[in-house]
Design an enzyme around this catalytic site. Structure first.
Site, PDB file in Angstrom:
ATOM      1  N   ARG A 172     -79.238  59.972 -56.377  1.00 20.68           N
ATOM      2  CA  ARG A 172     -78.682  59.396 -57.277  1.00 20.68           C
ATOM      3  C   ARG A 172     -77.964  58.247 -56.291  1.00 20.68           C
ATOM      4  O   ARG A 172     -77.206  57.234 -57.164  1.00 20.68           O
ATOM      5  CB  ARG A 172     -77.152  60.562 -56.694  1.00 20.68           C
ATOM      6  CG  ARG A 172     -76.777  61.792 -57.731  1.00 20.68           C
ATOM      7  CD  ARG A 172     -77.457  62.123 -58.494  1.00 20.68           C
ATOM      8  NE  ARG A 172     -77.940  63.708 -58.715  1.00 20.68           N
ATOM      9  CZ  ARG A 172     -77.701  64.604 -58.886  1.00 20.68           C
ATOM     10  NH1 ARG A 172     -77.695  64.963 -57.367  1.00 20.68           N
ATOM     11  NH2 ARG A 172     -77.488  65.682 -59.163  1.00 20.68           N
ATOM     12  N   ASP A 201     -83.756  62.622 -60.416  1.00 20.88           N
ATOM     13  CA  ASP A 201     -82.474  63.675 -61.367  1.00 20.88           C
ATOM     14  C   ASP A 201     -82.470  62.548 -62.615  1.00 20.88           C
ATOM     15  O   ASP A 201     -82.434  61.425 -62.505  1.00 20.88           O
ATOM     16  CB  ASP A 201     -81.587  63.510 -60.178  1.00 20.88           C
ATOM     17  CG  ASP A 201     -80.744  64.759 -60.423  1.00 20.88           C
ATOM     18  OD1 ASP A 201     -80.566  65.365 -61.298  1.00 20.88           O
ATOM     19  OD2 ASP A 201     -80.532  65.576 -59.282  1.00 20.88           O
ATOM     20  N   HIS A 271     -82.272  68.300 -65.062  1.00 23.68           N
ATOM     21  CA  HIS A 271     -82.357  67.136 -64.094  1.00 23.68           C
ATOM     22  C   HIS A 271     -83.308  66.582 -64.364  1.00 23.68           C
ATOM     23  O   HIS A 271     -83.934  65.944 -63.492  1.00 23.68           O
ATOM     24  CB  HIS A 271     -82.252  67.718 -62.644  1.00 23.68           C
ATOM     25  CG  HIS A 271     -80.641  67.938 -62.140  1.00 23.68           C
ATOM     26  ND1 HIS A 271     -79.848  67.286 -61.809  1.00 23.68           N
ATOM     27  CD2 HIS A 271     -80.414  69.239 -62.317  1.00 23.68           C
ATOM     28  CE1 HIS A 271     -78.624  68.306 -61.224  1.00 23.68           C
ATOM     29  NE2 HIS A 271     -79.143  69.891 -61.662  1.00 23.68           N
ATOM     30  N   GLU A 335     -80.080  74.718 -62.163  1.00 27.58           N
ATOM     31  CA  GLU A 335     -78.708  73.924 -63.235  1.00 27.58           C
ATOM     32  C   GLU A 335     -79.837  73.800 -64.581  1.00 27.58           C
ATOM     33  O   GLU A 335     -79.715  71.536 -64.630  1.00 27.58           O
ATOM     34  CB  GLU A 335     -78.479  72.515 -62.116  1.00 27.58           C
ATOM     35  CG  GLU A 335     -77.423  73.325 -61.493  1.00 27.58           C
ATOM     36  CD  GLU A 335     -76.747  72.076 -61.040  1.00 27.58           C
ATOM     37  OE1 GLU A 335     -75.265  71.641 -60.585  1.00 27.58           O
ATOM     38  OE2 GLU A 335     -77.082  70.774 -60.689  1.00 27.58           O
ATOM     39  N   TRP A 407     -78.875  78.105 -52.778  1.00 26.84           N
ATOM     40  CA  TRP A 407     -77.827  77.713 -53.083  1.00 26.84           C
ATOM     41  C   TRP A 407     -75.888  77.574 -52.407  1.00 26.84           C
ATOM     42  O   TRP A 407     -75.190  77.710 -52.628  1.00 26.84           O
ATOM     43  CB  TRP A 407     -78.011  76.384 -52.919  1.00 26.84           C
ATOM     44  CG  TRP A 407     -78.235  76.282 -54.850  1.00 26.84           C
ATOM     45  CD1 TRP A 407     -79.620  76.543 -55.921  1.00 26.84           C
ATOM     46  CD2 TRP A 407     -76.936  75.783 -55.647  1.00 26.84           C
ATOM     47  NE1 TRP A 407     -79.198  76.582 -56.492  1.00 26.84           N
ATOM     48  CE2 TRP A 407     -77.644  75.863 -56.732  1.00 26.84           C
ATOM     49  CE3 TRP A 407     -76.236  74.929 -55.315  1.00 26.84           C
ATOM     50  CZ2 TRP A 407     -76.766  75.600 -58.389  1.00 26.84           C
ATOM     51  CZ3 TRP A 407     -74.941  74.485 -55.767  1.00 26.84           C
ATOM     52  CH2 TRP A 407     -75.388  74.512 -57.889  1.00 26.84           C
ATOM     53  N   TYR A 432     -74.041  72.060 -47.195  1.00 28.38           N
ATOM     54  CA  TYR A 432     -73.364  71.324 -48.457  1.00 28.38           C
ATOM     55  C   TYR A 432     -72.637  70.099 -48.303  1.00 28.38           C
ATOM     56  O   TYR A 432     -71.364  70.363 -47.698  1.00 28.38           O
ATOM     57  CB  TYR A 432     -73.125  72.069 -49.567  1.00 28.38           C
ATOM     58  CG  TYR A 432     -73.551  72.340 -50.676  1.00 28.38           C
ATOM     59  CD1 TYR A 432     -74.934  72.996 -50.429  1.00 28.38           C
ATOM     60  CD2 TYR A 432     -74.260  71.488 -52.054  1.00 28.38           C
ATOM     61  CE1 TYR A 432     -76.060  73.107 -50.970  1.00 28.38           C
ATOM     62  CE2 TYR A 432     -75.025  71.690 -52.670  1.00 28.38           C
ATOM     63  CZ  TYR A 432     -75.790  72.795 -52.422  1.00 28.38           C
ATOM     64  OH  TYR A 432     -77.218  73.338 -53.189  1.00 28.38           O
ATOM     65  N   TRP A 482     -76.499  65.990 -50.937  1.00 28.33           N
ATOM     66  CA  TRP A 482     -76.241  65.249 -52.596  1.00 28.33           C
ATOM     67  C   TRP A 482     -75.661  63.897 -51.864  1.00 28.33           C
ATOM     68  O   TRP A 482     -74.225  64.324 -51.408  1.00 28.33           O
ATOM     69  CB  TRP A 482     -75.448  66.228 -52.673  1.00 28.33           C
ATOM     70  CG  TRP A 482     -76.067  67.550 -53.042  1.00 28.33           C
ATOM     71  CD1 TRP A 482     -76.381  68.646 -52.671  1.00 28.33           C
ATOM     72  CD2 TRP A 482     -77.080  67.570 -53.530  1.00 28.33           C
ATOM     73  NE1 TRP A 482     -77.431  69.707 -53.373  1.00 28.33           N
ATOM     74  CE2 TRP A 482     -77.944  69.627 -53.635  1.00 28.33           C
ATOM     75  CE3 TRP A 482     -78.463  66.661 -54.987  1.00 28.33           C
ATOM     76  CZ2 TRP A 482     -79.255  69.758 -54.496  1.00 28.33           C
ATOM     77  CZ3 TRP A 482     -79.434  67.756 -55.072  1.00 28.33           C
ATOM     78  CH2 TRP A 482     -80.017  68.447 -55.786  1.00 28.33           C
ATOM     79  N   GLU A 484     -74.033  62.032 -54.837  1.00 31.82           N
ATOM     80  CA  GLU A 484     -73.005  61.429 -55.893  1.00 31.82           C
ATOM     81  C   GLU A 484     -71.980  60.611 -55.527  1.00 31.82           C
ATOM     82  O   GLU A 484     -71.930  59.069 -56.006  1.00 31.82           O
ATOM     83  CB  GLU A 484     -72.182  62.344 -56.751  1.00 31.82           C
ATOM     84  CG  GLU A 484     -73.292  62.871 -57.773  1.00 31.82           C
ATOM     85  CD  GLU A 484     -73.625  64.195 -57.085  1.00 31.82           C
ATOM     86  OE1 GLU A 484     -73.467  64.692 -56.100  1.00 31.82           O
ATOM     87  OE2 GLU A 484     -74.134  65.490 -57.869  1.00 31.82           O
TER      88      GLU A 484
HETATM   89  C1  ACM Z   1     -77.743  72.597 -55.973  1.00 36.78           C
HETATM   90  O1  ACM Z   1     -76.986  72.041 -55.671  1.00 36.78           O
HETATM   91  N1  ACM Z   1     -78.052  71.661 -57.430  1.00 36.78           N
HETATM   92  C2  ACM Z   1     -78.936  72.802 -55.815  1.00 36.78           C
END
Ligand code: ACM
Length: 544
Positions: A172, A201, A271, A335, A407, A432, A482, A484
């Site tokens: 990201r 991704d 993804h 996802e 997760w 997270y 993550w 983003e």
């Molecule tokens: C995730 O947070 N989509 C693994």
């Protein structure tokens, strides 16, 4: 440095040490050891990598104290140390200890360290550095007011879990080789030993592949990025980057020297929009595709009904696997919306061919994802690798031998471990780090949402609700970062620190040695000065 607790009016007694993660056993002794200028003796039985690390520590100590600690490897150090006749620092191998286990015995005369492998010696060095004044982490000679005496103590220590991880999303937002190394450096201080590197991704493909150069020519760059939480916006700035194979090898080797294994993730079969923008023929025909400029989950996924797509995936994971010596390979699996597969003639034909049906385990399309997971698993097995996947891989029916990364809370991990699968715990409720760390969000930089204070990370118990006979399936725990909403190295570190330290105690300490109050005092009084000296950004919320 040792933590002093006042007894009565004048007397001060040292009762514990400022070390994170806290060692399994700490027995304070009388006296103190003078580290400045102390000679280093390393038994020749100590392996070469450990000797390099020990010599590096001696050089650093000499530089910061302004007095040389010489380094030598004379024969017979083990016996001299065992007889109590040693002076200065002494290191010798004790094959009776397990991998990663170590002992440190500090008296007023000597500091004796034992371990059976380089992981044990590396962890012992990290502990010794934490026992010294924080200046040891610096680059410059310390003031002569600093005392280089370490209180006498006996430490026996070993990790609770073999997998102590931190994840880093470089898809990201892209982080330079130097920043990834800083991430590894701070992981090593806190005895973390797995970097889960999210390299592909929808918003960017970050790893050079010789077989598919277009993946980085096209897939590594996007035409702008959404601004804040405005899903309709685009900042108009072309964004991207990738790691060359030489850079990947450099990072893997750097991590290895710190005792960290790098596990690559190629997230599939969802993804994958960056790959689809590069090779539209691998999609379900719903193009045009472009490297995604907004966050969120894309409906556009790989067309796994086509053999051509499966061959592409095998070629990709094959080339990636060759760059990473890690036993594990992360194939993502999270996802992956099934909308396109429900409409795709090729996917439906594949479902027919394989005889997949909706059943009590899942839909036919979920079984189609199992087919992909299984093919990747079998293929990677031929390369000597085991797969890890996000907990969605449990939907449908998972083949034995896969490791599940839980997760969406801990429930997937609990279910998987109780069913006999190995598990890594990364529940979003506790792990997270893209969530806010302060209640008052106005004080914080923009985050994805949520609220994850450091106490909550600390409270994770990875084997909760897993039957005693299956608890050995929990390999460990990991924090996920993550990116983003995280574009700069400073912001990245701020989200990581100090919550990473809480995870280090979750994964290293036995439950009986965990104590949030002790941890908190050490973070404030000792770890923050270390992080400050090293120039890391970190959140001060724990002080509030
Ligand atoms: C995730 O947070 N989509 C693994």
């Amino acid at each position: 440095m040792a933590l002093c607790v006042a007894f009565g009016l004048n007397a001060k007694e040292v009762t514990s040490v400022n070390v994170i993660p806290y060692p399994q056993s700490v027995e304070m002794q009388k006296g103190a050891f003078k580290a400045r200028g102390a000679q280093f003796n390393c038994d020749p039985s100590v392996d070469a990598a450990s000797q390099r690390a020990i010599r590096g520590f001696a050089i650093q100590l000499s530089k910061i104290c302004g007095k040389t600690s010489s380094f030598a490897t004379p024969i017979g150090i083990a016996n001299t140390a065992k007889n109590g006749k040693i002076k200065g620092f002494a290191f010798y191998a004790d094959p009776a200890l397990k991998s990663g286990e170590y002992t440190i015995d500090i008296t007023s005369k000597a500091t004796v360290v034992t371990a059976s492998d380089r992981y044990g010696f590396l962890y012992a060095i990290q502990t010794l550095k934490q026992l010294l004044p924080v200046e040891i982490y610096g680059k410059k000679i310390a003031s002569d007011k600093v005392s280089w005496k370490i209180p006498a103590v006996k430490i026996k220590d070993a990790p609770r879990f073999g997998y102590r991880g931190a994840h880093l999303d470089c898809a990201r937002h892209f982080f330079s080789v130097d920043e990834v190394k800083r991430y590894l450096d701070v992981m090593a201080i806190y005895k973390l030993n797995r970097l889960h590197w999210h390299l592909t991704d929808d918003q960017g493909w970050r790893i050079e592949l010789k077989r598919y150069p277009e993946l980085t020519e096209i897939g590594a760059f996007r035409n702008g990025t959404m601004v804040g939480k405005d899903w309709e916006s685009n900042d108009g700035v072309r964004y991207g980057g990738y790691y060359t194979q030489d850079q990947i090898k450099d990072i893997v080797a750097y991590a290895d020297e710190l005792g960290i294994t790098v596990i690559p993730e190629v997230d599939l079969p969802g993804h994958m929009v960056a790959a689809l923008a590069t090779y539209p023929e691998l999609g379900c025909g719903t193009g045009p595709y472009e490297v995604r400029t907004i966050w969120g989950v894309a409906d556009q996924v790989l067309n796994v009904g086509k053999e051509e797509t499966m061959v592409f995936l095998e070629n990709v994971v094959s080339e990636v696997a060759d760059l990473f010596p890690s036993e594990y390979f992360h194939i993502g699996g999270d996802e992956c919306p099934k909308k396109e597969w429900e409409q795709s003639p090729e996917c439906q034909a594949k479902i027919q061919e394989l005889g997949l049906k909706d059943d009590e385990h899942g839909t036919a399309e979920q079984h189609l994802q199992n087919y992909v997971t299984f093919r990747m698993q079998k293929f990677l097995e031929t390369k000597g690798k085991r797969i890890i996947g996000w907990d969605e891989i449990l939907e449908g029916k998972l083949a034995p031998g896969a490791t599940v990364m839980s997760w969406r809370g801990a429930k997937g991990g609990i279910q998987a471990a109780n069913a006999g699968f190995d598990v890594i715990m990364t529940p979003n409720s506790h792990c997270y780090l893209d969530y806010y760390q302060a209640k008052d969000k106005k004080r914080e930089p923009l985050a994805i949402g949520g609220y994850l204070p450091i106490e909550k990370v600390y409270s994770l118990e990875p084997t909760d609700e897993i039957s005693p006979e299956n608890q050995h399936h929990v390999l460990g725990a990991q924090v996920n970062l993550w990116t983003e909403y995280i574009a700069s190295p400073q912001h990245l570190e701020y989200m990581l620190l100090p919550r990473l330290l809480a995870l280090s105690e979750v994964a290293w300490c036995q439950p009986a040695t965990k104590d949030f109050e002790r941890f908190k005092q050490t973070v404030i009084s000792h770890e923050f000065p270390i992080l400050k000296l090293l120039g890391y950004s970190y959140c001060l919320e724990i002080e509030k």
